[in-house]
Design an enzyme around this catalytic site. Structure first.
Site, PDB file in Angstrom:
ATOM      1  N   ASP A   1       0.874  -1.093   0.028  1.00 48.38           N
ATOM      2  CA  ASP A   1       0.093   0.084  -0.154  1.00 48.38           C
ATOM      3  C   ASP A   1       0.919   1.171  -0.092  1.00 48.38           C
ATOM      4  O   ASP A   1       0.594   2.196  -0.804  1.00 48.38           O
ATOM      5  CB  ASP A   1      -0.941  -0.098   1.249  1.00 48.38           C
ATOM      6  CG  ASP A   1      -1.929  -0.989   0.746  1.00 48.38           C
ATOM      7  OD1 ASP A   1      -2.265  -1.541  -0.067  1.00 48.38           O
ATOM      8  OD2 ASP A   1      -2.593  -1.256   2.175  1.00 48.38           O
TER       9      ASP A   1
ATOM     10  N   GLU B   1       8.875  -5.919  12.071  1.00 48.17           N
ATOM     11  CA  GLU B   1       9.335  -7.375  12.542  1.00 48.17           C
ATOM     12  C   GLU B   1       8.120  -8.178  12.526  1.00 48.17           C
ATOM     13  O   GLU B   1       7.006  -7.933  12.814  1.00 48.17           O
ATOM     14  CB  GLU B   1       9.829  -7.419  14.064  1.00 48.17           C
ATOM     15  CG  GLU B   1      10.077  -8.737  14.693  1.00 48.17           C
ATOM     16  CD  GLU B   1      10.168  -8.669  15.899  1.00 48.17           C
ATOM     17  OE1 GLU B   1      10.476  -9.887  16.548  1.00 48.17           O
ATOM     18  OE2 GLU B   1      10.211  -7.889  16.788  1.00 48.17           O
TER      19      GLU B   1
ATOM     20  N   CYS C   1       7.598 -15.066  19.101  1.00 49.19           N
ATOM     21  CA  CYS C   1       8.795 -15.072  18.103  1.00 49.19           C
ATOM     22  C   CYS C   1       9.726 -15.963  18.409  1.00 49.19           C
ATOM     23  O   CYS C   1      10.457 -16.636  17.488  1.00 49.19           O
ATOM     24  CB  CYS C   1       9.300 -14.013  17.592  1.00 49.19           C
ATOM     25  SG  CYS C   1       9.989 -12.842  18.878  1.00 49.19           S
TER      26      CYS C   1
ATOM     27  N   ASN D   1       1.130   4.224  -2.803  1.00 44.24           N
ATOM     28  CA  ASN D   1       0.918   5.541  -2.627  1.00 44.24           C
ATOM     29  C   ASN D   1       1.848   6.377  -2.644  1.00 44.24           C
ATOM     30  O   ASN D   1       1.835   7.426  -2.175  1.00 44.24           O
ATOM     31  CB  ASN D   1       0.132   5.664  -1.283  1.00 44.24           C
ATOM     32  CG  ASN D   1      -1.260   5.109  -1.115  1.00 44.24           C
ATOM     33  OD1 ASN D   1      -1.852   4.920  -2.093  1.00 44.24           O
ATOM     34  ND2 ASN D   1      -1.603   4.493  -0.061  1.00 44.24           N
TER      35      ASN D   1
END
Length: 401
Positions: A278, A295, A329, A282
């Site tokens: 996006d 991350e 994570c 843009n």
């Protein structure tokens, strides 16, 4: 004018409290858990330092007790998002020209509030809102965030000092000015670490940036209390604007704004890729090139050597796989173990897994609690089903749901 070169206190890691039976921290946390469990709070948007109750309400429940509502969250409208962006832009000149040590002092004050009167409050909200055990909340929402605010203040000083030119030619004095981005920062934060949720908007703020914070839909309670903590520490209105809301609407509104200067993101790979696309689409809209920092999810693993410490390996497998239900994570989702080692540790590992207790985190004897939502539960069930259907898989522990 003060004639000095400010240097914040040398940062040190916050000690992890033990919450042993009879300890004052355990008593304080238990009391706070009871208090928060007995109430349903109203969570507004916070725009330019003011609470905005939109009336478009969603309920936040405990993941480990779906019938227990802990908050009513007022979701932002598109107009609210636009107001938050404007508030951050209006605050930019005041905040960016404030001496860096004054900005850092606010977050050092926040760290002191968190290690003191706010500690039980934030830990309890993380336990109830995200189903973390006492220890997992302590190392995250207290210790790690205290460390973030302490160390970030010193990193700020280091950046300003280290980027100065080492040499100036004769009759000259070269210097560098480190400026914040021109525009606002969009911080999009995850559910699994309260510390990361507060760190993403505050780390950019220490460097003089202002912005919009969109918290995860699964951690509104703890994140709202952290926003209130920063305000209590002296954060000026408009520097960080707290916007709970539908992700697609908030994201589309922010990413289309010409003054978007940066994105600070932690979350899923698919969402980050969409945001990056996006932004690229843009580029003609923006006043500058937004800095995009993110991350995303990873697959951590354990590798065991043939002469490893086998007891340490068993502990690593247990803690890496099952602490906070594997929602980190750093969670160990796979292990590479020599067949000879596995043959020696398999029985001990399986026996230890069988001892793991699962339940309400308010019971401090539980090692695990619930995963964050139905989507996560369904994903895990899918992995189990695929393992059962695969003739090449041997299920040595678990396998049911």
């Amino acid at each position: 004018m003060v004639n000095n070169v400010p240097r914040p206190p040398t940062p040190v890691n916050e000690p992890v409290l033990g919450y042993l039976p009879g300890s004052p921290e355990r008593a304080a946390l238990k009391k706070e858990l009871d208090r928060q469990s007995s109430e349903v709070i109203e969570i507004p948007c916070i725009i330019n330092g003011k609470e905005v109750f939109t009336g478009d309400v969603v309920e936040q429940v405990m993941p480990h007790d779906h019938s227990h509502v802990i908050a009513r969250v007022h979701m932002a409208t598109k107009a609210n998002v636009e107001e938050a962006i404007q508030a951050s832009l209006d605050a930019h000149e005041m905040w960016s020209t404030m001496p860096w040590e004054a900005r850092a002092a606010i977050f050092l004050k926040a760290s002191e509030l968190l290690r003191g009167e706010y500690r039980a409050k934030i830990n309890a909200s993380t336990m109830l809102n995200q189903s973390k055990t006492c220890h997992q909340a302590e190392i995250d929402s207290a210790c790690e965030l205290i460390d973030f605010w302490r160390f970030n203040s010193d990193y700020c000083r280091q950046i300003y000092e280290d980027l100065q030119p080492p040499v100036s030619p004769s009759s000259m004095w070269n210097s560098s000015e480190v400026r914040p981005l021109e525009g606002f920062i969009f911080s999009v934060t995850p559910f699994n670490f309260s510390s990361i949720a507060a760190n993403l908007p505050s780390s950019t703020a220490i460097m003089g940036n202002t912005g919009v914070w969109k918290p995860s839909r699964n951690s509104y309670v703890s994140n709202y209390l952290l926003m209130r903590l920063m305000m209590d520490a002296g954060l000026p209105a408009g520097v960080i604007n707290f916007i709970p809301g539908k992700a697609s609407m908030v994201g589309d509104t922010v990413l289309a704004h010409p003054m978007l200067a940066g994105i600070h993101f932690t979350g899923s790979t698919s969402v980050f890729r969409k945001m990056w696309r996006d932004v690229a689409n843009n580029l003609e809209t923006y006043r500058s090139y937004p800095r995009v920092v993110g991350e995303t999810g990873g697959k951590d693993f354990i590798v065991a050597h043939h002469d490893c410490d086998e007891r340490a390996l068993v502990v690593a497998l247990l803690r890496g796989s099952f602490e906070f239900q594997g929602q980190k994570c750093s969670a160990a989702s796979r292990a590479y173990i020599p067949a000879s080692v596995w043959g020696r540790i398999k029985d001990e590992y399986c026996a230890e897994v069988a001892k793991i207790t699962v339940g309400d985190p308010r019971d401090f004897t539980n090692f695990m609690s619930a995963v964050i939502d139905k989507k996560s539960f369904d994903n895990i069930c899918g992995y189990i089903d695929r393992a059962k259907a695969d003739p090449g898989c041997e299920i040595v522990t678990g396998g049911g749901y």
